[in-house]
Design a protein around this motif. Structure first.
Motif, PDB file in Angstrom:
ATOM      1  N   ARG A   3     -46.310 -21.952 -29.125  1.00 11.57           N
ATOM      2  CA  ARG A   3     -47.038 -21.185 -28.119  1.00 11.57           C
ATOM      3  C   ARG A   3     -46.286 -19.894 -27.821  1.00 11.57           C
ATOM      4  NH1 ARG A   3     -47.677 -26.473 -27.482  1.00 11.57           N
ATOM      5  NH2 ARG A   3     -49.561 -27.356 -26.513  1.00 11.57           N
ATOM      6  N   PRO A   4     -46.984 -18.753 -27.756  1.00 13.27           N
ATOM      7  CA  PRO A   4     -46.314 -17.481 -27.478  1.00 13.27           C
ATOM      8  C   PRO A   4     -46.062 -17.288 -25.984  1.00 13.27           C
ATOM      9  CG  PRO A   4     -48.626 -17.102 -27.885  1.00 13.27           C
ATOM     10  CD  PRO A   4     -48.410 -18.574 -28.071  1.00 13.27           C
ATOM     11  N   SER A   5     -45.266 -18.165 -25.413  1.00 16.54           N
ATOM     12  CA  SER A   5     -44.967 -18.121 -23.987  1.00 16.54           C
ATOM     13  C   SER A   5     -43.674 -18.883 -23.749  1.00 16.54           C
ATOM     14  CB  SER A   5     -46.112 -18.749 -23.173  1.00 16.54           C
ATOM     15  OG  SER A   5     -45.830 -18.734 -21.788  1.00 16.54           O
ATOM     16  N   ASP A   6     -43.197 -18.809 -22.512  1.00 17.13           N
ATOM     17  CA  ASP A   6     -42.012 -19.603 -22.163  1.00 17.13           C
ATOM     18  C   ASP A   6     -42.382 -21.058 -21.900  1.00 17.13           C
ATOM     19  OD1 ASP A   6     -43.317 -18.388 -19.814  1.00 17.13           O
ATOM     20  OD2 ASP A   6     -41.860 -19.529 -18.650  1.00 17.13           O
ATOM     21  N   GLY A   7     -43.682 -21.349 -21.830  1.00 17.96           N
ATOM     22  CA  GLY A   7     -44.114 -22.712 -21.559  1.00 17.96           C
ATOM     23  C   GLY A   7     -45.543 -22.927 -21.992  1.00 17.96           C
ATOM     24  N   ARG A   8     -46.340 -23.466 -21.077  1.00 15.75           N
ATOM     25  CA  ARG A   8     -47.723 -23.793 -21.390  1.00 15.75           C
ATOM     26  C   ARG A   8     -48.624 -22.552 -21.381  1.00 15.75           C
ATOM     27  NH1 ARG A   8     -47.429 -28.288 -16.767  1.00 15.75           N
ATOM     28  NH2 ARG A   8     -45.928 -26.687 -16.132  1.00 15.75           N
ATOM     29  N   VAL A   9     -49.705 -22.641 -22.155  1.00 11.58           N
ATOM     30  CA  VAL A   9     -50.721 -21.592 -22.161  1.00 11.58           C
ATOM     31  C   VAL A   9     -51.918 -22.084 -21.351  1.00 11.58           C
ATOM     32  CG1 VAL A   9     -49.977 -20.519 -24.311  1.00 11.58           C
ATOM     33  CG2 VAL A   9     -51.596 -22.421 -24.399  1.00 11.58           C
ATOM     34  N   ILE A  10     -52.905 -21.235 -21.166  1.00 15.42           N
ATOM     35  CA  ILE A  10     -54.028 -21.515 -20.265  1.00 15.42           C
ATOM     36  C   ILE A  10     -54.713 -22.836 -20.584  1.00 15.42           C
ATOM     37  CG2 ILE A  10     -56.320 -20.709 -19.522  1.00 15.42           C
ATOM     38  CD1 ILE A  10     -55.256 -17.825 -19.961  1.00 15.42           C
ATOM     39  N   ILE A  11     -54.995 -23.083 -21.865  1.00 20.63           N
ATOM     40  CA  ILE A  11     -55.744 -24.292 -22.193  1.00 20.63           C
ATOM     41  C   ILE A  11     -54.938 -25.565 -21.950  1.00 20.63           C
ATOM     42  CG2 ILE A  11     -57.307 -23.150 -23.800  1.00 20.63           C
ATOM     43  CD1 ILE A  11     -55.606 -24.439 -26.078  1.00 20.63           C
ATOM     44  N   ASP A  12     -53.612 -25.457 -21.929  1.00 24.74           N
ATOM     45  CA  ASP A  12     -52.791 -26.632 -21.600  1.00 24.74           C
ATOM     46  C   ASP A  12     -53.062 -27.077 -20.168  1.00 24.74           C
ATOM     47  OD1 ASP A  12     -51.454 -26.771 -24.082  1.00 24.74           O
ATOM     48  OD2 ASP A  12     -50.034 -25.230 -23.453  1.00 24.74           O
ATOM     49  N   PHE A  13     -53.148 -26.115 -19.261  1.00 24.07           N
ATOM     50  CA  PHE A  13     -53.402 -26.438 -17.854  1.00 24.07           C
ATOM     51  C   PHE A  13     -54.819 -26.973 -17.660  1.00 24.07           C
ATOM     52  CE2 PHE A  13     -49.923 -23.313 -17.504  1.00 24.07           C
ATOM     53  CZ  PHE A  13     -49.028 -24.074 -16.764  1.00 24.07           C
ATOM     54  N   ALA A  29     -46.143 -19.107 -15.672  1.00 25.95           N
ATOM     55  CA  ALA A  29     -46.596 -18.995 -14.280  1.00 25.95           C
ATOM     56  C   ALA A  29     -47.916 -18.243 -14.201  1.00 25.95           C
ATOM     57  CB  ALA A  29     -45.532 -18.297 -13.439  1.00 25.95           C
ATOM     58  N   VAL A  30     -48.053 -17.179 -14.972  1.00 29.15           N
ATOM     59  CA  VAL A  30     -49.298 -16.401 -14.984  1.00 29.15           C
ATOM     60  C   VAL A  30     -50.417 -17.210 -15.644  1.00 29.15           C
ATOM     61  CG1 VAL A  30     -50.424 -14.348 -15.934  1.00 29.15           C
ATOM     62  CG2 VAL A  30     -48.157 -14.160 -14.892  1.00 29.15           C
ATOM     63  N   ASN A  31     -50.110 -17.869 -16.741  1.00 26.37           N
ATOM     64  CA  ASN A  31     -51.114 -18.707 -17.395  1.00 26.37           C
ATOM     65  C   ASN A  31     -51.645 -19.780 -16.448  1.00 26.37           C
ATOM     66  OD1 ASN A  31     -50.954 -17.393 -19.900  1.00 26.37           O
ATOM     67  ND2 ASN A  31     -49.277 -18.682 -20.592  1.00 26.37           N
ATOM     68  N   HIS A  32     -50.762 -20.346 -15.638  1.00 20.03           N
ATOM     69  CA  HIS A  32     -51.163 -21.373 -14.668  1.00 20.03           C
ATOM     70  C   HIS A  32     -52.105 -20.778 -13.624  1.00 20.03           C
ATOM     71  CE1 HIS A  32     -49.871 -24.681 -11.597  1.00 20.03           C
ATOM     72  NE2 HIS A  32     -51.039 -24.926 -12.137  1.00 20.03           N
ATOM     73  N   TYR A  33     -51.790 -19.590 -13.144  1.00 22.81           N
ATOM     74  CA  TYR A  33     -52.625 -18.935 -12.134  1.00 22.81           C
ATOM     75  C   TYR A  33     -54.013 -18.628 -12.689  1.00 22.81           C
ATOM     76  CZ  TYR A  33     -54.259 -15.464  -8.764  1.00 22.81           C
ATOM     77  OH  TYR A  33     -54.999 -14.767  -7.843  1.00 22.81           O
ATOM     78  N   VAL A  34     -54.063 -18.133 -13.920  1.00 25.69           N
ATOM     79  CA  VAL A  34     -55.357 -17.839 -14.546  1.00 25.69           C
ATOM     80  C   VAL A  34     -56.164 -19.123 -14.723  1.00 25.69           C
ATOM     81  CG1 VAL A  34     -56.502 -16.975 -16.626  1.00 25.69           C
ATOM     82  CG2 VAL A  34     -54.508 -15.762 -15.717  1.00 25.69           C
ATOM     83  N   ALA A  35     -55.509 -20.171 -15.214  1.00 26.84           N
ATOM     84  CA  ALA A  35     -56.204 -21.447 -15.429  1.00 26.84           C
ATOM     85  C   ALA A  35     -56.775 -21.990 -14.126  1.00 26.84           C
ATOM     86  CB  ALA A  35     -55.251 -22.464 -16.056  1.00 26.84           C
TER      87      ALA A  35
END
Length: 383
Positions: free
Chosen positions: A71-81, A358-364
């Motif tokens: 994943r191109p992030s430090d953690g989870r991406v949007i679809i993970d959440f 953190a941003v991916n989580h907020y968007v999700a």
């Protein structure tokens, strides 16, 4: 008294379990197509034999997985959440050919994917290098190939996917970025928007390029489809670095590039209208427009509320070069000696192109609960 307390605790526990599983009762699988914003490993598998790849190196994945996960992030991406919220497992990358149970979902998204087929960019000299063959039509073909293993061929496939959530996108960012990199003007880039949007809309209707199987993704399968728009790419550290301008008028009040974001907004307006047309033609399907632009702008414009240091709002967490954007094309995240910031959650951009967990989580959350989806996913699937 102790007995009453015990009954109360059991009741509360049952309520929480019921609430947590309510989404999974309505949605039993999820299938996603898109680009790097939701890629869970396909790009690494596809690109590693051909070109140097860095997202499979530390510090990618450090926040959640403790290791690079593709994943191109430090953690989870949007679809993970989204998967977590629906009680589904993380979606395996379609190219992984793993032993994971694909009946609960597969992710076909690949970093760098375009909506328009890659041949178009090469024929029109719009690509600065040889593109991977991973565009939207290719991903749809992968889905078609997997379909027999997902559905009993003797049963109606409408029933097979009636409890599936499909996410088609985000698409468009790479299409426009390639055209921007070809040094086209804002007007020229804007002229491609209708073609990109039409390609996405057709894909939502059909999972096959064959003309004798029209409207397949919706009419023959998907009851719930999410169509995300574009984020404000004019705020990306990479784009800001590559298209740096000496003219202050080219920047908005958050110091993002106006022209690039104007194209993204135009794309989103046309895509939202296209979703409206799809709803009118397919009233039995639930088609959700997911706003990717406003949640990012909300964070950028209210950085203090989100724990983002004002001076770092447009900087990459993981990068080199310092300056206003901390991004350098010859020293990108994952390369030896390139370090990440101490707290990725205090940054919007992870590596100059992609967002932090953190941003991916907020968007999700905004797509699941609102206000950044029309209608919010959870409301739609419980309706």
């Amino acid at each position: 008294m102790e007995l009453e307390l015990l009954f109360s605790l059991v009741f509360l526990l049952l309520v929480r379990i019921s609430g947590a599983s309510s989404g999974s009762r309505n949605i039993t699988s999820m299938f996603t197509l898109g680009d790097s914003y939701i890629d869970t490993g396909n790009f690494v598998i596809m690109a590693a034999p051909v070109i140097p790849v860095w997202i499979d190196k530390p510090p990618y994945g450090e926040t959640f997985f403790g290791r690079p996960s593709g994943r191109p992030s430090d953690g989870r991406v949007i679809i993970d959440f989204i998967a977590e919220e629906l009680g589904l497992p993380f979606l395996p990358a379609s190219l992984a050919n793993s032993s994971d149970d694909v009946s609960r979902g597969v992710n076909f998204a690949v970093g760098g994917a375009t909506a328009i087929d890659v041949g178009f960019f090469e024929r029109n000299s719009l690509a600065p290098f040889k593109l991977l063959n991973n565009s939207l039509d290719v991903q749809l073909a992968w889905f078609e190939k997997l379909r027999p293993s997902l559905c009993n061929t003797t049963e109606d496939s409408r029933g097979c996917f009636s409890k599936s959530l499909f996410i088609v996108g985000e698409f468009g960012v790479n299409d426009y970025n390639f055209i921007w990199m070809a040094n086209k003007t804002e007007g020229e880039v804007r002229s491609y928007v209708p073609k990109v949007v039409k390609t996405i809309a057709l894909a939502v209707e059909s999972s096959s390029s064959s003309s004798d199987r029209p409207a397949e993704l919706i009419d023959d399968g998907a009851a719930y489809v999410v169509v995300p728009g574009n984020p404000p790419t004019g705020c990306s550290p990479t784009v800001l670095t590559l298209r740096r301008s000496p003219d202050a008028a080219d920047y908005d009040r958050v110091s993002c590039l106006r022209g690039v974001n104007d194209v993204a907004r135009h794309h989103n307006a046309l895509l939202r209208a296209a979703v409206g047309g799809l709803r009118a033609r397919h009233p039995r399907a639930t088609i959700i427009f997911a706003d990717f632009y406003e949640p990012i702008r909300k964070i950028l414009e209210n950085s203090g509320q989100f724990g983002v240091v004002a001076g770092d709002v447009l900087k990459a967490c993981c990068g080199a070069g310092g300056g206003a954007y901390n991004w350098n094309s010859s020293a990108v995240c994952g390369m030896p000696g390139v370090a990440a910031c101490r707290d990725p959650s205090a940054y919007v951009s992870w590596d100059g192109l992609h967002f932090t967990e953190a941003v991916n989580h907020y968007v999700a959350k905004g797509w699941l609960h609102g206000p950044y989806a029309d209608p919010p996913i959870l409301r739609a699937i419980h309706h």
